[in-house]
Design a protein around this motif. Structure first.
Motif, PDB file in Angstrom:
ATOM      1  N   GLU A 239       0.864  -1.180   0.000  1.00 60.05           N
ATOM      2  CA  GLU A 239       0.000   0.000   0.000  1.00 60.05           C
ATOM      3  C   GLU A 239       0.902   1.231   0.000  1.00 60.05           C
ATOM      4  OE1 GLU A 239      -2.910   2.067   3.324  1.00 60.05           O
ATOM      5  OE2 GLU A 239      -2.863  -0.113   3.230  1.00 60.05           O
ATOM      6  N   THR A 240       0.468   2.276  -0.671  1.00 61.27           N
ATOM      7  CA  THR A 240       1.244   3.516  -0.710  1.00 61.27           C
ATOM      8  C   THR A 240       0.432   4.632  -0.082  1.00 61.27           C
ATOM      9  OG1 THR A 240       2.389   2.793  -2.704  1.00 61.27           O
ATOM     10  CG2 THR A 240       2.459   5.142  -2.220  1.00 61.27           C
ATOM     11  N   THR A 241       1.061   5.368   0.830  1.00 62.10           N
ATOM     12  CA  THR A 241       0.386   6.481   1.499  1.00 62.10           C
ATOM     13  C   THR A 241       0.210   7.637   0.524  1.00 62.10           C
ATOM     14  OG1 THR A 241       2.432   7.524   2.243  1.00 62.10           O
ATOM     15  CG2 THR A 241       1.436   5.882   3.726  1.00 62.10           C
ATOM     16  N   ALA A 242      -0.551   8.627   0.934  1.00 65.10           N
ATOM     17  CA  ALA A 242      -0.798   9.807   0.105  1.00 65.10           C
ATOM     18  C   ALA A 242       0.499  10.571  -0.179  1.00 65.10           C
ATOM     19  CB  ALA A 242      -1.809  10.726   0.798  1.00 65.10           C
ATOM     20  N   TYR A 243       1.530  10.420   0.661  1.00 64.74           N
ATOM     21  CA  TYR A 243       2.784  11.136   0.453  1.00 64.74           C
ATOM     22  C   TYR A 243       3.882  10.241  -0.119  1.00 64.74           C
ATOM     23  CZ  TYR A 243       3.137   9.322   5.189  1.00 64.74           C
ATOM     24  OH  TYR A 243       3.088   8.517   6.284  1.00 64.74           O
ATOM     25  N   GLY A 244       3.547   8.991  -0.525  1.00 66.93           N
ATOM     26  CA  GLY A 244       4.485   8.168  -1.268  1.00 66.93           C
ATOM     27  C   GLY A 244       5.249   7.103  -0.511  1.00 66.93           C
ATOM     28  N   LEU A 245       5.032   6.919   0.783  1.00 64.31           N
ATOM     29  CA  LEU A 245       5.665   5.835   1.513  1.00 64.31           C
ATOM     30  C   LEU A 245       4.922   4.546   1.180  1.00 64.31           C
ATOM     31  CD1 LEU A 245       7.133   5.753   4.952  1.00 64.31           C
ATOM     32  CD2 LEU A 245       5.310   4.121   4.536  1.00 64.31           C
ATOM     33  N   THR A 246       5.641   3.490   0.849  1.00 64.44           N
ATOM     34  CA  THR A 246       5.019   2.211   0.508  1.00 64.44           C
ATOM     35  C   THR A 246       5.327   1.206   1.611  1.00 64.44           C
ATOM     36  OG1 THR A 246       5.260   2.683  -1.839  1.00 64.44           O
ATOM     37  CG2 THR A 246       4.898   0.390  -1.240  1.00 64.44           C
ATOM     38  N   PHE A 247       4.316   0.393   1.983  1.00 65.99           N
ATOM     39  CA  PHE A 247       4.517  -0.590   3.040  1.00 65.99           C
ATOM     40  C   PHE A 247       3.654  -1.814   2.805  1.00 65.99           C
ATOM     41  CE2 PHE A 247       1.019   2.051   4.348  1.00 65.99           C
ATOM     42  CZ  PHE A 247       0.119   1.189   4.950  1.00 65.99           C
ATOM     43  N   ALA A 248       4.017  -2.905   3.466  1.00 65.55           N
ATOM     44  CA  ALA A 248       3.243  -4.147   3.446  1.00 65.55           C
ATOM     45  C   ALA A 248       3.435  -4.840   4.788  1.00 65.55           C
ATOM     46  CB  ALA A 248       3.704  -5.049   2.313  1.00 65.55           C
ATOM     47  N   ARG A 249       2.409  -5.586   5.210  1.00 61.29           N
ATOM     48  CA  ARG A 249       2.478  -6.350   6.456  1.00 61.29           C
ATOM     49  C   ARG A 249       2.473  -7.835   6.105  1.00 61.29           C
ATOM     50  NH1 ARG A 249      -2.014  -4.636   9.055  1.00 61.29           N
ATOM     51  NH2 ARG A 249      -3.173  -6.512   8.558  1.00 61.29           N
ATOM     52  N   LEU A 250       3.440  -8.588   6.648  1.00 65.61           N
ATOM     53  CA  LEU A 250       3.598 -10.000   6.336  1.00 65.61           C
ATOM     54  C   LEU A 250       3.806 -10.808   7.613  1.00 65.61           C
ATOM     55  CD1 LEU A 250       5.542  -8.152   4.219  1.00 65.61           C
ATOM     56  CD2 LEU A 250       5.597 -10.346   3.086  1.00 65.61           C
ATOM     57  N   THR A 251       3.760 -12.133   7.482  1.00 69.17           N
ATOM     58  CA  THR A 251       4.225 -13.030   8.529  1.00 69.17           C
ATOM     59  C   THR A 251       5.257 -13.948   7.908  1.00 69.17           C
ATOM     60  OG1 THR A 251       2.393 -14.566   8.144  1.00 69.17           O
ATOM     61  CG2 THR A 251       2.118 -12.989   9.924  1.00 69.17           C
ATOM     62  N   ASP A 252       6.293 -14.257   8.678  1.00 66.97           N
ATOM     63  CA  ASP A 252       7.318 -15.167   8.177  1.00 66.97           C
ATOM     64  C   ASP A 252       6.791 -16.605   8.262  1.00 66.97           C
ATOM     65  OD1 ASP A 252       7.752 -16.181  10.787  1.00 66.97           O
ATOM     66  OD2 ASP A 252       9.647 -15.134  11.042  1.00 66.97           O
ATOM     67  N   PRO A 253       7.545 -17.592   7.793  1.00 63.46           N
ATOM     68  CA  PRO A 253       7.040 -18.970   7.797  1.00 63.46           C
ATOM     69  C   PRO A 253       6.668 -19.506   9.177  1.00 63.46           C
ATOM     70  CG  PRO A 253       8.926 -18.804   6.332  1.00 63.46           C
ATOM     71  CD  PRO A 253       8.818 -17.489   7.069  1.00 63.46           C
ATOM     72  N   ARG A 254       7.169 -18.899  10.251  1.00 66.19           N
ATOM     73  CA  ARG A 254       6.826 -19.333  11.609  1.00 66.19           C
ATOM     74  C   ARG A 254       5.666 -18.528  12.192  1.00 66.19           C
ATOM     75  NH1 ARG A 254       9.302 -22.760  14.385  1.00 66.19           N
ATOM     76  NH2 ARG A 254       9.185 -21.595  16.314  1.00 66.19           N
ATOM     77  N   GLY A 255       5.112 -17.600  11.414  1.00 72.92           N
ATOM     78  CA  GLY A 255       3.975 -16.816  11.878  1.00 72.92           C
ATOM     79  C   GLY A 255       4.335 -15.524  12.578  1.00 72.92           C
ATOM     80  N   ILE A 256       5.594 -15.112  12.525  1.00 76.08           N
ATOM     81  CA  ILE A 256       6.023 -13.870  13.174  1.00 76.08           C
ATOM     82  C   ILE A 256       5.759 -12.698  12.238  1.00 76.08           C
ATOM     83  CG2 ILE A 256       7.989 -12.604  14.132  1.00 76.08           C
ATOM     84  CD1 ILE A 256       9.167 -15.430  14.815  1.00 76.08           C
ATOM     85  N   ARG A 257       5.011 -11.719  12.727  1.00 73.24           N
ATOM     86  CA  ARG A 257       4.606 -10.568  11.921  1.00 73.24           C
ATOM     87  C   ARG A 257       5.755  -9.578  11.781  1.00 73.24           C
ATOM     88  NH1 ARG A 257      -0.039  -9.625  14.242  1.00 73.24           N
ATOM     89  NH2 ARG A 257      -1.261 -10.471  12.562  1.00 73.24           N
ATOM     90  N   PHE A 258       5.894  -9.028  10.568  1.00 73.04           N
ATOM     91  CA  PHE A 258       6.846  -7.954  10.303  1.00 73.04           C
ATOM     92  C   PHE A 258       6.294  -7.109   9.168  1.00 73.04           C
ATOM     93  CE2 PHE A 258       8.027 -11.276   7.395  1.00 73.04           C
ATOM     94  CZ  PHE A 258       8.504 -10.652   6.259  1.00 73.04           C
ATOM     95  N   LEU A 259       6.839  -5.919   9.013  1.00 75.60           N
ATOM     96  CA  LEU A 259       6.424  -5.032   7.943  1.00 75.60           C
ATOM     97  C   LEU A 259       7.634  -4.633   7.125  1.00 75.60           C
ATOM     98  CD1 LEU A 259       4.484  -4.274  10.611  1.00 75.60           C
ATOM     99  CD2 LEU A 259       3.427  -2.904   8.848  1.00 75.60           C
ATOM    100  N   LEU A 260       7.390  -4.307   5.871  1.00 77.05           N
ATOM    101  CA  LEU A 260       8.400  -3.781   4.971  1.00 77.05           C
ATOM    102  C   LEU A 260       7.960  -2.386   4.567  1.00 77.05           C
ATOM    103  CD1 LEU A 260       8.755  -6.916   2.684  1.00 77.05           C
ATOM    104  CD2 LEU A 260      10.372  -6.147   4.444  1.00 77.05           C
TER     105      LEU A 260
END
Length: 177
Positions: free
Chosen positions: A146-167
């Motif tokens: 997803e990209t914010t109105a000012y251009g920052l792009t991010f995504a929310r994921l979980t790794d193979p063990r189910g631990i949440r992280f964002l990029l």
């Protein structure tokens, strides 16, 4: 308290706690006089985070006001509403003496099946490419990119063990002129 205060990897002290809603987080205190010489950790770099480094944190909460109140009381955080995030209320957490913040609180009250969480956000120059690579390695995408109105792009994921992280990737620099 989940884990009592004890030594941290850098020689400081840390402890693992839970907020009133049960979300785990850690606190850390640096050494007053950091050690020097072989085997010591380097100082943090100033400026924008390097690709792959921790650059932000996010606390997702179904009770935004209760979480804001708790962290304001615990750490004297103040908040700035980030109106660039248009899919849900989002507040940057500003620590005393800081001007930009180092993390934020996301309102998850309307998200189906999302439990409260605290998650690191890692910098990457290309969020869609990093998401694709993470998926090939077994990660699951929860939201975004997803990209914010000012251009920052991010995504929310979980790794193979189910631990949440964002990029995330920073917005393109606007030419000065």
């Amino acid at each position: 308290m989940v884990l009592a205060a004890g030594p941290a990897a850098d020689g400081g002290r840390s402890a693992r706690l839970k907020d009133p809603r049960g979300t785990a987080f850690s606190v850390w205190q640096a050494l007053e006089q950091p050690p020097t010489g072989a085997g010591t950790l380097p100082k943090a770099a100033a400026g924008a985070p390097l690709p792959g480094s921790l650059g932000w944190f996010e606390i997702g909460t179904a009770d935004l006001e209760a979480s804001k109140t708790f962290y304001a009381g615990a750490f004297a955080w103040t908040y700035v509403h980030d109106t660039g995030v248009t899919t849900r209320p989002y507040f940057a957490a500003i620590t005393p003496g800081d001007q930009r913040g180092s993390g934020g609180l996301a309102d998850t009250s309307k998200a189906q099946g999302v439990k409260d969480y605290a998650a690191p956000q890692f910098a990457t120059p290309d969020v869609p490419a990093a998401v694709a690579k993470a998926e090939k390695l077994g990660a699951t995408v929860e939201a975004g990119p997803e990209t914010t109105a000012y251009g920052l792009t991010f995504a929310r994921l979980t790794d193979p063990r189910g631990i949440r992280f964002l990029l995330f990737s920073l917005p393109p620099q606007v030419p000065q002129g």
